[in-house]
Design a protein around this motif. Sequence first.
Motif, PDB file in Angstrom:
ATOM      1  N   MET A  28     -34.445 -28.821  10.755  1.00 36.67           N
ATOM      2  CA  MET A  28     -35.127 -27.856  10.339  1.00 36.67           C
ATOM      3  C   MET A  28     -35.010 -27.311   9.006  1.00 36.67           C
ATOM      4  SD  MET A  28     -37.604 -28.329  12.304  1.00 36.67           S
ATOM      5  CE  MET A  28     -39.002 -27.192  11.587  1.00 36.67           C
ATOM      6  N   GLY A  29     -33.557 -27.020   8.716  1.00 36.50           N
ATOM      7  CA  GLY A  29     -32.959 -26.370   7.674  1.00 36.50           C
ATOM      8  C   GLY A  29     -31.427 -26.385   7.527  1.00 36.50           C
ATOM      9  N   ILE A  30     -30.822 -26.433   6.481  1.00 37.73           N
ATOM     10  CA  ILE A  30     -29.454 -26.383   6.325  1.00 37.73           C
ATOM     11  C   ILE A  30     -28.868 -25.463   5.402  1.00 37.73           C
ATOM     12  CG2 ILE A  30     -29.251 -28.829   6.593  1.00 37.73           C
ATOM     13  CD1 ILE A  30     -28.690 -29.084   3.791  1.00 37.73           C
TER      14      ILE A  30
ATOM     15  N   GLN B  16     -24.824 -17.543   7.312  1.00 37.74           N
ATOM     16  CA  GLN B  16     -24.802 -16.300   7.970  1.00 37.74           C
ATOM     17  C   GLN B  16     -26.352 -16.135   8.315  1.00 37.74           C
ATOM     18  OE1 GLN B  16     -23.830 -12.694   5.845  1.00 37.74           O
ATOM     19  NE2 GLN B  16     -23.917 -13.921   3.904  1.00 37.74           N
ATOM     20  N   TYR B  17     -27.172 -16.772   7.127  1.00 40.92           N
ATOM     21  CA  TYR B  17     -28.502 -16.449   7.147  1.00 40.92           C
ATOM     22  C   TYR B  17     -29.263 -17.260   8.422  1.00 40.92           C
ATOM     23  CZ  TYR B  17     -27.716 -13.972   2.940  1.00 40.92           C
ATOM     24  OH  TYR B  17     -27.447 -13.237   1.902  1.00 40.92           O
ATOM     25  N   LEU B  18     -28.676 -18.376   8.654  1.00 44.60           N
ATOM     26  CA  LEU B  18     -29.200 -19.304   9.913  1.00 44.60           C
ATOM     27  C   LEU B  18     -28.806 -18.962  11.191  1.00 44.60           C
ATOM     28  CD1 LEU B  18     -29.033 -22.797   8.366  1.00 44.60           C
ATOM     29  CD2 LEU B  18     -30.935 -21.614   8.501  1.00 44.60           C
ATOM     30  N   LYS B  19     -27.793 -17.971  11.283  1.00 43.90           N
ATOM     31  CA  LYS B  19     -27.333 -17.278  12.417  1.00 43.90           C
ATOM     32  C   LYS B  19     -28.329 -16.296  13.087  1.00 43.90           C
ATOM     33  CE  LYS B  19     -22.820 -18.768  11.579  1.00 43.90           C
ATOM     34  NZ  LYS B  19     -21.278 -18.341  11.368  1.00 43.90           N
ATOM     35  N   ILE B  20     -29.100 -15.551  11.994  1.00 40.14           N
ATOM     36  CA  ILE B  20     -30.335 -14.537  12.788  1.00 40.14           C
ATOM     37  C   ILE B  20     -31.264 -15.305  13.539  1.00 40.14           C
ATOM     38  CG2 ILE B  20     -29.370 -13.182  10.581  1.00 40.14           C
ATOM     39  CD1 ILE B  20     -32.041 -13.692   9.662  1.00 40.14           C
ATOM     40  N   GLU B  21     -31.791 -14.330  14.304  1.00 38.63           N
ATOM     41  CA  GLU B  21     -33.188 -14.869  15.002  1.00 38.63           C
ATOM     42  C   GLU B  21     -34.058 -14.523  14.249  1.00 38.63           C
ATOM     43  OE1 GLU B  21     -33.196 -12.793  18.680  1.00 38.63           O
ATOM     44  OE2 GLU B  21     -31.188 -13.444  19.443  1.00 38.63           O
ATOM     45  N   PRO B  22     -35.084 -15.660  14.253  1.00 44.02           N
ATOM     46  CA  PRO B  22     -36.606 -15.396  13.550  1.00 44.02           C
ATOM     47  C   PRO B  22     -37.103 -14.215  14.101  1.00 44.02           C
ATOM     48  CG  PRO B  22     -36.631 -17.301  14.986  1.00 44.02           C
ATOM     49  CD  PRO B  22     -34.892 -16.741  14.969  1.00 44.02           C
ATOM     50  N   LEU B  23     -37.980 -13.669  13.286  1.00 45.78           N
ATOM     51  CA  LEU B  23     -39.052 -12.564  13.537  1.00 45.78           C
ATOM     52  C   LEU B  23     -40.203 -12.845  14.500  1.00 45.78           C
ATOM     53  CD1 LEU B  23     -38.743 -10.474  10.381  1.00 45.78           C
ATOM     54  CD2 LEU B  23     -37.294 -10.102  12.736  1.00 45.78           C
ATOM     55  N   ILE B  24     -41.013 -14.094  13.836  1.00 46.99           N
ATOM     56  CA  ILE B  24     -42.123 -14.556  14.447  1.00 46.99           C
ATOM     57  C   ILE B  24     -42.091 -15.924  14.583  1.00 46.99           C
ATOM     58  CG2 ILE B  24     -43.247 -14.692  12.299  1.00 46.99           C
ATOM     59  CD1 ILE B  24     -45.702 -13.471  13.641  1.00 46.99           C
TER      60      ILE B  24
ATOM     61  N   THR C  77     -38.037 -21.053  14.355  1.00 44.42           N
ATOM     62  CA  THR C  77     -36.665 -21.413  14.089  1.00 44.42           C
ATOM     63  C   THR C  77     -36.464 -20.303  12.816  1.00 44.42           C
ATOM     64  OG1 THR C  77     -37.457 -23.087  12.309  1.00 44.42           O
ATOM     65  CG2 THR C  77     -36.762 -23.894  14.663  1.00 44.42           C
ATOM     66  N   THR C  78     -35.444 -20.145  12.494  1.00 47.93           N
ATOM     67  CA  THR C  78     -35.034 -19.137  11.397  1.00 47.93           C
ATOM     68  C   THR C  78     -35.216 -20.046  10.183  1.00 47.93           C
ATOM     69  OG1 THR C  78     -33.061 -18.500  12.696  1.00 47.93           O
ATOM     70  CG2 THR C  78     -33.083 -18.015  10.294  1.00 47.93           C
ATOM     71  N   SER C  79     -35.193 -21.180   9.990  1.00 51.13           N
ATOM     72  CA  SER C  79     -35.337 -22.104   8.851  1.00 51.13           C
ATOM     73  C   SER C  79     -37.109 -21.968   8.467  1.00 51.13           C
ATOM     74  CB  SER C  79     -35.168 -23.522   9.052  1.00 51.13           C
ATOM     75  OG  SER C  79     -33.812 -23.484   9.040  1.00 51.13           O
ATOM     76  N   GLN C  80     -37.743 -21.890   9.608  1.00 57.02           N
ATOM     77  CA  GLN C  80     -39.146 -21.853   9.352  1.00 57.02           C
ATOM     78  C   GLN C  80     -39.711 -20.374   8.999  1.00 57.02           C
ATOM     79  OE1 GLN C  80     -41.656 -24.077   9.079  1.00 57.02           O
ATOM     80  NE2 GLN C  80     -43.289 -22.925   8.985  1.00 57.02           N
ATOM     81  N   GLN C  81     -39.090 -19.511   9.316  1.00 55.61           N
ATOM     82  CA  GLN C  81     -38.974 -18.047   8.884  1.00 55.61           C
ATOM     83  C   GLN C  81     -38.786 -17.716   7.481  1.00 55.61           C
ATOM     84  OE1 GLN C  81     -39.981 -15.241  11.349  1.00 55.61           O
ATOM     85  NE2 GLN C  81     -40.287 -14.582   9.494  1.00 55.61           N
TER      86      GLN C  81
ATOM     87  N   GLN D 233     -32.238 -36.576  11.652  1.00 55.12           N
ATOM     88  CA  GLN D 233     -33.671 -37.058  11.247  1.00 55.12           C
ATOM     89  C   GLN D 233     -33.945 -36.007  10.180  1.00 55.12           C
ATOM     90  OE1 GLN D 233     -35.252 -39.641  11.661  1.00 55.12           O
ATOM     91  NE2 GLN D 233     -36.823 -39.018  10.356  1.00 55.12           N
ATOM     92  N   TRP D 234     -34.062 -36.340   8.881  1.00 53.79           N
ATOM     93  CA  TRP D 234     -34.441 -35.338   7.848  1.00 53.79           C
ATOM     94  C   TRP D 234     -35.893 -35.509   7.358  1.00 53.79           C
ATOM     95  CZ3 TRP D 234     -30.336 -32.351   6.616  1.00 53.79           C
ATOM     96  CH2 TRP D 234     -29.071 -32.823   6.948  1.00 53.79           C
ATOM     97  N   SER D 235     -36.730 -35.963   8.230  1.00 55.08           N
ATOM     98  CA  SER D 235     -37.974 -35.983   7.546  1.00 55.08           C
ATOM     99  C   SER D 235     -38.914 -34.664   7.710  1.00 55.08           C
ATOM    100  CB  SER D 235     -38.890 -37.113   8.114  1.00 55.08           C
ATOM    101  OG  SER D 235     -39.027 -37.042   9.460  1.00 55.08           O
ATOM    102  N   HIS D 236     -38.423 -33.628   8.526  1.00 53.73           N
ATOM    103  CA  HIS D 236     -39.088 -32.521   8.798  1.00 53.73           C
ATOM    104  C   HIS D 236     -38.299 -31.263   8.439  1.00 53.73           C
ATOM    105  CE1 HIS D 236     -40.842 -35.276  11.622  1.00 53.73           C
ATOM    106  NE2 HIS D 236     -41.801 -34.679  11.627  1.00 53.73           N
ATOM    107  N   ILE D 237     -37.108 -31.522   7.508  1.00 55.60           N
ATOM    108  CA  ILE D 237     -36.609 -30.390   7.007  1.00 55.60           C
ATOM    109  C   ILE D 237     -37.515 -29.464   6.091  1.00 55.60           C
ATOM    110  CG2 ILE D 237     -35.441 -31.928   5.214  1.00 55.60           C
ATOM    111  CD1 ILE D 237     -33.079 -29.905   5.306  1.00 55.60           C
ATOM    112  N   ARG D 238     -37.248 -28.212   6.002  1.00 58.05           N
ATOM    113  CA  ARG D 238     -38.138 -27.137   5.403  1.00 58.05           C
ATOM    114  C   ARG D 238     -37.367 -26.739   4.145  1.00 58.05           C
ATOM    115  NH1 ARG D 238     -43.030 -26.403   7.939  1.00 58.05           N
ATOM    116  NH2 ARG D 238     -43.562 -26.138   5.599  1.00 58.05           N
ATOM    117  N   LEU D 239     -36.082 -26.362   4.520  1.00 61.65           N
ATOM    118  CA  LEU D 239     -35.398 -25.324   3.584  1.00 61.65           C
ATOM    119  C   LEU D 239     -33.994 -25.802   3.503  1.00 61.65           C
ATOM    120  CD1 LEU D 239     -35.428 -22.465   2.808  1.00 61.65           C
ATOM    121  CD2 LEU D 239     -34.374 -21.714   4.903  1.00 61.65           C
TER     122      LEU D 239
END
Length: 390
Positions: free
Chosen positions: A35-37, A145-153, A156-160, A98-104
């Motif tokens: 989802m993100g890296i 450190q930004y991928l370690k926080i919990e998403p608000l809504i 995943t954090t990447s989608q957030q 699998q990299w076809s769905h990565i957003r960020l």
Amino acid sequence: MIMNRRIWICISLSALFVLTGCWDRAELPEKGFVMGIAIDKTDEGKILLTTQIYRPSQGVSAIGAKAADTAYMNVTTENDTVSRAIRDIPINLGRKAQWSHIRLIIIGEKLAREQEIYDVLHFFYRDHEPRLTISLLIAKGKADQYLKIEPLIENTTSQQLFQSAQSASSSSGKAIFTDLLKLGIQLKSEVGNALVPYLYFTDDPPTVTNVAGTALIKKGKLVGRMEPKMTENLQMLLGEYQSGMIDIPCPGPTNNSKKTEVVEIIKFQGKLQPTILTEDLLKVRVRIKLELALIELACSDIMTIEDQKKFTRNVEETIKGQIEETIDWLKQKKFDAVGLGNKVYIKNPHLWKQWKPDWDDRFARAQFDIDVKVKITNSGTSIPKTAIKK
């Protein structure tokens, strides 16, 4: 008729025997959907890659066991290059990434300053799975450190963070959304400067992430940051502004100096056009048209046409002054953030060859003629138009 139907049925059934299957396919349980890296640089000069993998098992399983609370997991790998760090993911995950769905993609500030971003992202431009619509962020401090926080809504954090970057650009104008395609075009343009959204944590608790401001990329590396307020003005210069609110200082006595009124931009039109006066002088015309809605009035009473004209002039002068301030800031930095050199190249390629070696200095000497026209179309109340007395 019956005989013909039987013949066609036999032909159709026979065709099934010559159809081939996907003998080398990879089943879903063999893949880890990224989802993100986050990409960082270690003190030893290696690449630290944090990969956020979507966890498909949610809710309660068939035998009643409770699944994991989060919809994702982070895998950390370290190697000499990004591609080698990616190849190490199955060692920890037990699945092929699998990299076809990565957003960020988040790039840490240290890496962005010390290594050319395009070189870091070679894998994502060359591999067949990643898409050029992947969003990019430059992060203050370490990116992981930004991928370690919990998403608000979001799940995943990447989608957030992806949603935050889009909203910051389209709804407030405080960031300029950038994806792999846009970054590649900017870096390979004649000027070579690029703009990437900036990611950081708030200073005061509770600690949350902010996507605001612009990271300035020159010759492939991070060289500075533009504040969110100036980013709004930069979007206007680029003609990309969509929506947002602007604070208008109250005119008049000093007791009103700290008061501000708020208008919302509901329609924007902008155009930047260079005019070559001589071989050494460049003049730039900036034409901006805005349609506004009134949101907060702290010191103005718009009851007549004259009141409205006076308020409109104040808005025009304020926006013009803010844009001039942003241009002066860019001139001091000698950073062509509006792609002015690219426009000169299109208009006169031969002249651009002469100007390109010292373009930064020429950009700093360019003259800008700014014209702002404002129209108030909504009072901000249930009445569709501004209520005035004729």
